[in-house]
Design a protein around this motif. Structure first.
Motif, PDB file in Angstrom:
ATOM      1  N   GLU A 207      66.098  98.708  24.511  1.00  0.00           N
ATOM      2  CA  GLU A 207      67.340  99.277  25.002  1.00  0.00           C
ATOM      3  C   GLU A 207      68.411  98.237  25.268  1.00  0.00           C
ATOM      4  OE1 GLU A 207      68.897 102.111  28.691  1.00  0.00           O
ATOM      5  OE2 GLU A 207      66.763 101.668  28.434  1.00  0.00           O
ATOM      6  N   ASN A 208      68.048  97.097  25.856  1.00  0.00           N
ATOM      7  CA  ASN A 208      69.047  96.152  26.326  1.00  0.00           C
ATOM      8  C   ASN A 208      69.264  94.939  25.418  1.00  0.00           C
ATOM      9  OD1 ASN A 208      69.522  97.660  28.722  1.00  0.00           O
ATOM     10  ND2 ASN A 208      67.625  96.811  29.582  1.00  0.00           N
ATOM     11  N   LYS A 209      68.227  94.430  24.801  1.00  0.00           N
ATOM     12  CA  LYS A 209      68.359  93.232  23.974  1.00  0.00           C
ATOM     13  C   LYS A 209      67.373  93.295  22.813  1.00  0.00           C
ATOM     14  CE  LYS A 209      69.380  89.373  25.920  1.00  0.00           C
ATOM     15  NZ  LYS A 209      69.360  88.108  26.693  1.00  0.00           N
ATOM     16  N   GLN A 210      67.870  93.010  21.610  1.00  0.00           N
ATOM     17  CA  GLN A 210      67.034  93.039  20.416  1.00  0.00           C
ATOM     18  C   GLN A 210      66.447  91.656  20.155  1.00  0.00           C
ATOM     19  OE1 GLN A 210      66.667  96.162  19.522  1.00  0.00           O
ATOM     20  NE2 GLN A 210      68.237  96.509  21.096  1.00  0.00           N
ATOM     21  N   THR A 211      65.423  91.633  19.320  1.00  0.00           N
ATOM     22  CA  THR A 211      64.734  90.392  19.017  1.00  0.00           C
ATOM     23  C   THR A 211      64.750  90.151  17.513  1.00  0.00           C
ATOM     24  OG1 THR A 211      63.274  90.673  20.921  1.00  0.00           O
ATOM     25  CG2 THR A 211      62.544  89.152  19.199  1.00  0.00           C
ATOM     26  N   VAL A 212      65.016  88.902  17.152  1.00  0.00           N
ATOM     27  CA  VAL A 212      65.078  88.531  15.745  1.00  0.00           C
ATOM     28  C   VAL A 212      63.790  88.923  15.024  1.00  0.00           C
ATOM     29  CG1 VAL A 212      65.162  86.567  14.150  1.00  0.00           C
ATOM     30  CG2 VAL A 212      66.726  86.673  16.103  1.00  0.00           C
ATOM     31  N   ARG A 213      63.957  89.596  13.881  1.00  0.00           N
ATOM     32  CA  ARG A 213      62.887  89.998  12.961  1.00  0.00           C
ATOM     33  C   ARG A 213      61.942  91.072  13.522  1.00  0.00           C
ATOM     34  NH1 ARG A 213      63.404  87.290   8.482  1.00  0.00           N
ATOM     35  NH2 ARG A 213      64.445  85.251   8.512  1.00  0.00           N
ATOM     36  N   PRO A 215      61.968  95.115  14.457  1.00  0.00           N
ATOM     37  CA  PRO A 215      62.842  96.262  14.173  1.00  0.00           C
ATOM     38  C   PRO A 215      63.419  96.902  15.441  1.00  0.00           C
ATOM     39  CG  PRO A 215      60.534  96.860  13.860  1.00  0.00           C
ATOM     40  CD  PRO A 215      60.558  95.379  14.073  1.00  0.00           C
ATOM     41  N   THR A 216      64.623  97.366  15.293  1.00  0.00           N
ATOM     42  CA  THR A 216      65.309  98.128  16.332  1.00  0.00           C
ATOM     43  C   THR A 216      65.314  99.589  15.915  1.00  0.00           C
ATOM     44  OG1 THR A 216      66.750  96.271  16.923  1.00  0.00           O
ATOM     45  CG2 THR A 216      67.489  98.491  17.540  1.00  0.00           C
ATOM     46  N   TRP A 217      64.761 100.448  16.740  1.00  0.00           N
ATOM     47  CA  TRP A 217      64.740 101.885  16.454  1.00  0.00           C
ATOM     48  C   TRP A 217      66.041 102.506  16.961  1.00  0.00           C
ATOM     49  CZ3 TRP A 217      60.110 104.954  15.097  1.00  0.00           C
ATOM     50  CH2 TRP A 217      59.058 104.150  14.656  1.00  0.00           C
ATOM     51  N   ALA A 218      66.583 103.443  16.190  1.00  0.00           N
ATOM     52  CA  ALA A 218      67.841 104.095  16.563  1.00  0.00           C
ATOM     53  C   ALA A 218      67.717 105.599  16.357  1.00  0.00           C
ATOM     54  CB  ALA A 218      68.997 103.541  15.735  1.00  0.00           C
ATOM     55  N   TRP A 219      68.307 106.356  17.283  1.00  0.00           N
ATOM     56  CA  TRP A 219      68.299 107.814  17.142  1.00  0.00           C
ATOM     57  C   TRP A 219      69.411 108.408  17.998  1.00  0.00           C
ATOM     58  CZ3 TRP A 219      64.925 104.991  20.035  1.00  0.00           C
ATOM     59  CH2 TRP A 219      64.781 105.324  21.390  1.00  0.00           C
ATOM     60  N   LEU A 220      69.721 109.673  17.751  1.00  0.00           N
ATOM     61  CA  LEU A 220      70.736 110.386  18.514  1.00  0.00           C
ATOM     62  C   LEU A 220      70.076 111.402  19.433  1.00  0.00           C
ATOM     63  CD1 LEU A 220      73.433 111.138  15.766  1.00  0.00           C
ATOM     64  CD2 LEU A 220      73.461 109.314  17.475  1.00  0.00           C
ATOM     65  N   ASP A 221      70.676 111.584  20.585  1.00  0.00           N
ATOM     66  CA  ASP A 221      70.205 112.585  21.530  1.00  0.00           C
ATOM     67  C   ASP A 221      70.547 113.975  20.994  1.00  0.00           C
ATOM     68  OD1 ASP A 221      69.461 114.113  23.684  1.00  0.00           O
ATOM     69  OD2 ASP A 221      71.166 113.526  24.935  1.00  0.00           O
ATOM     70  N   PRO A 340      77.980  97.027  21.764  1.00  0.00           N
ATOM     71  CA  PRO A 340      77.592  95.608  21.796  1.00  0.00           C
ATOM     72  C   PRO A 340      76.068  95.473  21.763  1.00  0.00           C
ATOM     73  CG  PRO A 340      78.224  96.342  23.984  1.00  0.00           C
ATOM     74  CD  PRO A 340      78.498  97.492  23.055  1.00  0.00           C
ATOM     75  N   VAL A 341      75.569  94.618  20.867  1.00  0.00           N
ATOM     76  CA  VAL A 341      74.126  94.428  20.737  1.00  0.00           C
ATOM     77  C   VAL A 341      73.804  92.934  20.827  1.00  0.00           C
ATOM     78  CG1 VAL A 341      72.102  94.715  19.260  1.00  0.00           C
ATOM     79  CG2 VAL A 341      73.883  96.485  19.300  1.00  0.00           C
ATOM     80  N   PRO A 342      73.176  92.486  21.926  1.00  0.00           N
ATOM     81  CA  PRO A 342      72.712  91.099  22.003  1.00  0.00           C
ATOM     82  C   PRO A 342      71.372  90.950  21.278  1.00  0.00           C
ATOM     83  CG  PRO A 342      72.275  92.226  24.062  1.00  0.00           C
ATOM     84  CD  PRO A 342      72.972  93.227  23.178  1.00  0.00           C
ATOM     85  N   VAL A 343      71.178  89.831  20.610  1.00  0.00           N
ATOM     86  CA  VAL A 343      69.933  89.589  19.865  1.00  0.00           C
ATOM     87  C   VAL A 343      69.386  88.228  20.273  1.00  0.00           C
ATOM     88  CG1 VAL A 343      68.857  89.397  17.587  1.00  0.00           C
ATOM     89  CG2 VAL A 343      70.787  90.970  17.921  1.00  0.00           C
ATOM     90  N   GLN A 344      68.121  88.222  20.661  1.00  0.00           N
ATOM     91  CA  GLN A 344      67.490  86.989  21.134  1.00  0.00           C
ATOM     92  C   GLN A 344      66.473  86.476  20.123  1.00  0.00           C
ATOM     93  OE1 GLN A 344      65.289  87.926  24.674  1.00  0.00           O
ATOM     94  NE2 GLN A 344      64.202  89.637  23.720  1.00  0.00           N
ATOM     95  N   GLU A 345      66.223  85.169  20.213  1.00  0.00           N
ATOM     96  CA  GLU A 345      65.197  84.527  19.384  1.00  0.00           C
ATOM     97  C   GLU A 345      63.982  84.308  20.275  1.00  0.00           C
ATOM     98  OE1 GLU A 345      63.708  83.437  16.033  1.00  0.00           O
ATOM     99  OE2 GLU A 345      65.847  83.019  15.935  1.00  0.00           O
ATOM    100  N   VAL A 346      62.893  84.994  19.988  1.00  0.00           N
ATOM    101  CA  VAL A 346      61.681  84.880  20.785  1.00  0.00           C
ATOM    102  C   VAL A 346      60.504  84.682  19.843  1.00  0.00           C
ATOM    103  CG1 VAL A 346      60.158  86.022  22.434  1.00  0.00           C
ATOM    104  CG2 VAL A 346      62.626  86.313  22.631  1.00  0.00           C
ATOM    105  N   GLN A 347      59.658  83.713  20.162  1.00  0.00           N
ATOM    106  CA  GLN A 347      58.537  83.399  19.288  1.00  0.00           C
ATOM    107  C   GLN A 347      57.446  84.449  19.335  1.00  0.00           C
ATOM    108  OE1 GLN A 347      58.681  80.913  17.157  1.00  0.00           O
ATOM    109  NE2 GLN A 347      60.739  80.438  17.955  1.00  0.00           N
ATOM    110  N   SER A 348      57.177  84.957  20.526  1.00  0.00           N
ATOM    111  CA  SER A 348      56.097  85.927  20.675  1.00  0.00           C
ATOM    112  C   SER A 348      56.542  87.034  21.625  1.00  0.00           C
ATOM    113  CB  SER A 348      54.835  85.240  21.226  1.00  0.00           C
ATOM    114  OG  SER A 348      53.802  86.185  21.406  1.00  0.00           O
ATOM    115  N   ASN A 350      55.645  91.084  22.969  1.00  0.00           N
ATOM    116  CA  ASN A 350      54.769  92.267  22.988  1.00  0.00           C
ATOM    117  C   ASN A 350      55.544  93.396  23.628  1.00  0.00           C
ATOM    118  OD1 ASN A 350      52.850  94.212  23.285  1.00  0.00           O
ATOM    119  ND2 ASN A 350      51.278  92.866  24.180  1.00  0.00           N
ATOM    120  N   ARG A 351      56.005  94.363  22.806  1.00  0.00           N
ATOM    121  CA  ARG A 351      56.818  95.468  23.318  1.00  0.00           C
ATOM    122  C   ARG A 351      55.974  96.660  23.721  1.00  0.00           C
ATOM    123  NH1 ARG A 351      61.148  95.806  18.609  1.00  0.00           N
ATOM    124  NH2 ARG A 351      61.029  98.015  19.144  1.00  0.00           N
ATOM    125  N   ASP A 352      54.689  96.637  23.464  1.00  0.00           N
ATOM    126  CA  ASP A 352      53.845  97.777  23.806  1.00  0.00           C
ATOM    127  C   ASP A 352      53.335  97.652  25.237  1.00  0.00           C
ATOM    128  OD1 ASP A 352      54.253  98.786  21.327  1.00  0.00           O
ATOM    129  OD2 ASP A 352      52.380  98.022  20.488  1.00  0.00           O
TER     130      ASP A 352
END
Length: 352
Positions: A207-213, A215-221, A340-348, A350-352
């Motif tokens: 929701e708040n910050k994406q991560t390089v490589r 995937p970002t999921w997108a949908w409409l309410d 606005p979409v911030p994107v971070q570089e993170v090596q590892s 775990n989004r689950d």
């Protein structure tokens, strides 16, 4: 002239009676009206007027405004009518208008040029002794004079004033075979122009910050992006009313990541609506590394404190139906916003 069967207005959303020129203290603003008049009331009812007569009424759930805006129609040979003809004057009202300022009946702004007096005289002659005898005063109640109504949303003054026919008589219960005379097709176009869709706010995961490589999921309410309708109606007199309802519904979501260093899913960047009307699939636990049916994958992070200006646009499919059995498709409309979409570089991660 052609006869029009008397019908009850079919307002598919909310049938209302709109009083033009209301002095209701709760009226908030003037959103629309052929002469710059008309009101939007707190209950979401709309109307237009010309020369003080009730002309077009609007109702429905697509015109109240909710933070979004009107649809843009691009790449199509279509535009709302710049003006039209509608029942405007009774014989007594026309006589009063001619007595006060006949030149204004031409549909153009008054001109103080040398020919003004000559034109005034010819107009008076037309309604007193020429085409009409004494303004059809003996036919009071048997019909109305139809006159030009400019569309206030038309920015081009020349187009707005292009309906230059002088007021003409139409018997009660008839509709004139005159180009530009208001009908269900014109009403549908005015209703389409009136529709306001919600701001294109896309749900994202994360929701708040994406991560390089990743995937970002997108949908409409689905509860927000649903079919919307506006009904435009007109009383032609003699118990004859016409109505047309224009309905729009989300057909696709187009994603533009805001940078070339990104991939879209699908590759076209356009996510079509499903059979149930949903666009995109909400993220669920366990799908962090799966390719979303609708979304993006960023390939480069944003500098610290900066964001990508992702643009999301909804393509709205449109169609209309009239109370006289008419109807058709309308060109798709588009409305979009940037997020606005911030994107971070993170090596590892775990989004689950």
């Amino acid at each position: 002239m052609r006869k029009v069967a008397a019908r009850t207005v079919l307002a598919l959303i909310v049938p209302v009676l709109v009083v033009v020129g209301s002095t209701d203290a709760h009226a908030r603003r003037v959103p629309y009206g052929p002469t710059g008049k008309g009101q939007q009331e707190d209950n979401g009812r709309y109307s237009t007027e010309a020369k003080g007569q009730r002309v077009v009424q609007f109702s429905g759930d697509g015109g109240a405004g909710n933070g979004g805006g009107n649809l843009a129609v691009s790449g199509a040979d279509w535009e709302p009518p710049p003006c039209w003809y509608a029942p405007t004057y009774t014989p007594k009202q026309l006589k009063k208008a001619v007595d006060e300022s006949p030149y204004e009946l031409t549909g153009k702004r008054p001109d103080n040029g040398a020919k003004k007096q000559e034109i005034d005289g010819s107009i008076r002659e037309k309604y007193s002794k020429g085409d009409y005898k004494n303004f059809n005063l003996k036919k009071q109640g048997d019909g109305m004079f139809w006159a030009a109504v400019p569309n206030p949303n038309e920015k081009d003054a020349a187009k707005r004033e292009s309906c230059t026919e002088l007021p003409f008589w139409v018997k009660k219960g008839e509709q004139p075979d005159v180009p530009g005379a208001i009908d269900t097709k014109i009403l549908a176009a005015l209703a389409y122009q009136r529709i306001q869709v919600p701001e294109t706010k896309v749900e994202l995961n994360p929701e708040n910050k994406q991560t390089v490589r990743l995937p970002t999921w997108a949908w409409l309410d689905k509860g927000t992006f649903k079919p919307l309708s506006v009904t435009a109606s007109i009383d032609l007199g003699g118990g004859v009313e016409l109505s047309a309802t224009t309905t729009v519904e989300p057909g696709a979501l187009k994603l533009e990541p805001g940078t070339e260093d990104a991939e879209t899913h699908p590759a076209s960047g356009e996510c079509a609506a499903g059979e149930d009307g949903t666009i995109g699939t909400p993220y669920t636990k366990g799908n962090a590394k799966k390719t979303p049916p609708c979304g993006m994958t960023y390939l480069r992070s944003t500098p610290k404190g900066e964001t990508y200006a992702m643009k999301a646009s909804v393509v709205w499919n449109a169609e209309w139906k009239g109370t006289d059995g008419t109807g058709d498709k309308l060109p798709d409309g588009v409305f979009g916003n940037e997020q606005p979409v911030p994107v971070q570089e993170v090596q590892s991660v775990n989004r689950d």
